[in-house]
Design a protein around this motif. Structure first.
Motif, short mmCIF file in Angstrom:
data_model
loop_
_atom_site.label_atom_id
_atom_site.label_comp_id
_atom_site.label_asym_id
_atom_site.label_seq_id
_atom_site.Cartn_x
_atom_site.Cartn_y
_atom_site.Cartn_z
N GLU A 4 0.83 -1.20 0.00
CA GLU A 4 0.00 0.00 0.00
C GLU A 4 0.87 1.25 0.00
OE1 GLU A 4 -0.20 -2.52 2.02
OE2 GLU A 4 -2.27 -3.05 2.55
N THR A 5 1.95 1.23 0.80
CA THR A 5 2.84 2.39 0.86
C THR A 5 3.58 2.58 -0.45
OG1 THR A 5 3.14 1.95 3.23
CG2 THR A 5 4.70 3.45 2.18
N GLN A 6 3.99 1.48 -1.07
CA GLN A 6 4.65 1.58 -2.37
C GLN A 6 3.74 2.24 -3.39
OE1 GLN A 6 5.70 -2.42 -3.36
NE2 GLN A 6 7.38 -2.55 -1.90
N ASN A 7 2.48 1.85 -3.40
CA ASN A 7 1.55 2.42 -4.35
C ASN A 7 1.31 3.90 -4.10
OD1 ASN A 7 1.28 -0.12 -5.49
ND2 ASN A 7 -0.52 -0.65 -4.27
N ILE A 8 1.20 4.27 -2.81
CA ILE A 8 1.01 5.68 -2.48
C ILE A 8 2.22 6.49 -2.92
CG2 ILE A 8 0.81 7.32 -0.57
CD1 ILE A 8 -0.84 5.21 0.90
N LEU A 10 4.27 5.83 -5.38
CA LEU A 10 4.25 5.96 -6.84
C LEU A 10 3.27 7.04 -7.28
CD1 LEU A 10 4.47 2.28 -8.18
CD2 LEU A 10 6.12 4.12 -8.54
N VAL A 11 2.10 7.05 -6.65
CA VAL A 11 1.11 8.07 -7.01
C VAL A 11 1.64 9.46 -6.70
CG1 VAL A 11 -1.16 9.01 -6.45
CG2 VAL A 11 -0.88 6.55 -6.77
N LEU A 12 2.24 9.63 -5.52
CA LEU A 12 2.73 10.95 -5.13
C LEU A 12 3.93 11.38 -5.99
CD1 LEU A 12 2.43 10.79 -1.25
CD2 LEU A 12 1.03 12.12 -2.83
N LEU A 13 4.84 10.44 -6.26
CA LEU A 13 5.98 10.78 -7.11
C LEU A 13 5.53 11.16 -8.52
CD1 LEU A 13 8.63 8.10 -6.04
CD2 LEU A 13 8.84 10.57 -5.80
N GLY A 14 4.62 10.37 -9.05
CA GLY A 14 4.08 10.69 -10.37
C GLY A 14 3.36 12.02 -10.37
N GLY A 15 2.57 12.27 -9.32
CA GLY A 15 1.88 13.55 -9.20
C GLY A 15 2.84 14.71 -9.07
N LEU A 79 8.74 7.82 4.68
CA LEU A 79 9.26 7.86 3.32
C LEU A 79 8.49 8.85 2.44
CD1 LEU A 79 9.77 4.03 2.75
CD2 LEU A 79 11.53 5.72 3.20
N LEU A 80 7.31 9.24 2.89
CA LEU A 80 6.52 10.18 2.11
C LEU A 80 6.99 11.63 2.26
CD1 LEU A 80 2.92 8.83 2.81
CD2 LEU A 80 4.44 8.28 0.91
N LEU A 81 7.79 11.90 3.29
CA LEU A 81 8.18 13.28 3.55
C LEU A 81 8.93 13.93 2.39
CD1 LEU A 81 9.23 13.06 7.32
CD2 LEU A 81 7.09 13.94 6.35
N PRO A 82 9.94 13.27 1.77
CA PRO A 82 10.60 13.92 0.63
C PRO A 82 9.66 14.21 -0.53
CG PRO A 82 11.89 12.06 1.42
CD PRO A 82 10.56 11.98 2.09
N VAL A 83 8.67 13.33 -0.73
CA VAL A 83 7.72 13.54 -1.81
C VAL A 83 6.85 14.75 -1.51
CG1 VAL A 83 5.88 12.50 -3.17
CG2 VAL A 83 7.74 11.08 -2.29
N MET A 84 6.37 14.86 -0.26
CA MET A 84 5.55 16.00 0.11
C MET A 84 6.31 17.31 -0.03
SD MET A 84 2.67 14.68 0.62
CE MET A 84 1.87 16.19 1.18
N ALA A 85 7.62 17.25 0.19
CA ALA A 85 8.43 18.48 0.07
C ALA A 85 8.36 19.04 -1.34
CB ALA A 85 9.88 18.18 0.46
N VAL A 86 8.25 18.16 -2.35
CA VAL A 86 8.16 18.62 -3.73
C VAL A 86 6.87 19.42 -3.93
CG1 VAL A 86 7.98 17.88 -6.14
CG2 VAL A 86 9.53 16.70 -4.57
N PHE A 87 5.79 19.00 -3.26
CA PHE A 87 4.53 19.69 -3.41
C PHE A 87 4.50 21.01 -2.65
CE2 PHE A 87 3.20 15.41 -4.54
CZ PHE A 87 2.30 15.64 -5.57
N LEU A 88 5.18 21.06 -1.49
CA LEU A 88 5.04 22.20 -0.60
C LEU A 88 6.14 23.23 -0.74
CD1 LEU A 88 3.97 20.26 2.64
CD2 LEU A 88 2.49 21.41 0.97
#
Length: 233
Positions: A4-8, A10-15, A79-88
């Motif tokens: 589930e985390t892997q899929n999330i 991928l969605v966030l990185l792609g987004g 692991l989602l923190l670096p991805v969220m940084a791209v958005f914020l």
């Protein structure tokens, strides 16, 4: 890591890739020509994630995964923190720090492309890359006595004022600095202020001793906004 985390991720990185692509932020990382590849990568990531999610739902693996691995969920969410940084966070384009920290000899590593004819006119608009290249390699002195307009950001070091620009071949990882020493009437503006300067090169001012940094006598000086594409190629 749970599926589930892997899929999330991928969605966030792609987004994130699609966000920086369509907002124009990608120009702070890579050249304009790579935009189609960024969009394709973002679409593929999201597509893979959605395919995996649908597959897991059909096979009932999502319910099975919840029953014995709850203890690992807290660490994987970090692991989602670096991805969220791209958005914020929108990072600034590379600027004066890389010009000061990079060795000036980087300017001598540019390719010796064949130099074309200069355009006619009272003022010749040139990229910083072409201007610095011509002053270093054009022994015929075609720029001597010609008025040129350059665009760059201000940089001060060792008591001198420069107009500088960052050039990239592919992405920000291979960035190389270009700079021109300014002389004449230079207003007291802050470092990293973008400007258009018009003037003339000082003949034979770029040489091996000063790491091929040409001198430029300014006769016109205009503050401008940062270009949409801050890097040159």
């Amino acid at each position: 890591m749970r599926r589930e985390t892997q899929n999330i991720l991928l969605v966030l990185l792609g987004g994130a890739l699609l966000k920086i692509s369509f907002s124009g932020m990608y120009l702070r990382y890579v050249q304009k020509s790579l935009l189609p590849l960024l969009i394709a990568a973002g679409v593929v990531m999201i597509g893979l994630a959605l395919f995996a999610i649908v597959t897991d739902i059909r096979r009932g693996r999502a319910e099975a995964a919840e029953a014995g691995h709850e203890h690992s969920s807290r660490s994987t969410w970090f692991l989602l923190l670096p991805v969220m940084a791209v958005f914020l966070i929108s990072p600034p384009a590379l600027g004066g720090d890389i010009v000061n920290s990079a060795a000036d000899t980087n300017q001598t590593q540019r390719s010796r492309n064949l130099l074309g004819e200069l355009p006619s006119g009272d003022v010749i608009p040139l990229s910083m890359t072409e201007f610095v290249t011509r002053t270093a390699w054009d022994e015929s002195g075609t720029l001597d006595g010609r008025r040129v307009k350059l665009t760059g950001f201000l940089l001060r070091a060792d008591g001198e004022t420069y107009a500088a620009r960052i050039a990239i071949s592919c992405c920000a990882a291979d960035a190389r600095p270009l700079k021109v020493r300014l002389g004449g009437d230079v207003p007291a503006l802050p470092d990293e202020q973008w400007v258009e300067v018009t003037g003339q090169v000082v003949p034979k001012s770029a040489n091996e001793t000063n790491s091929w940094v040409p001198s430029f006598t300014v006769d016109s000086f205009t503050p401008v906004a940062e270009p949409v594409e801050p890097y040159e190629s």
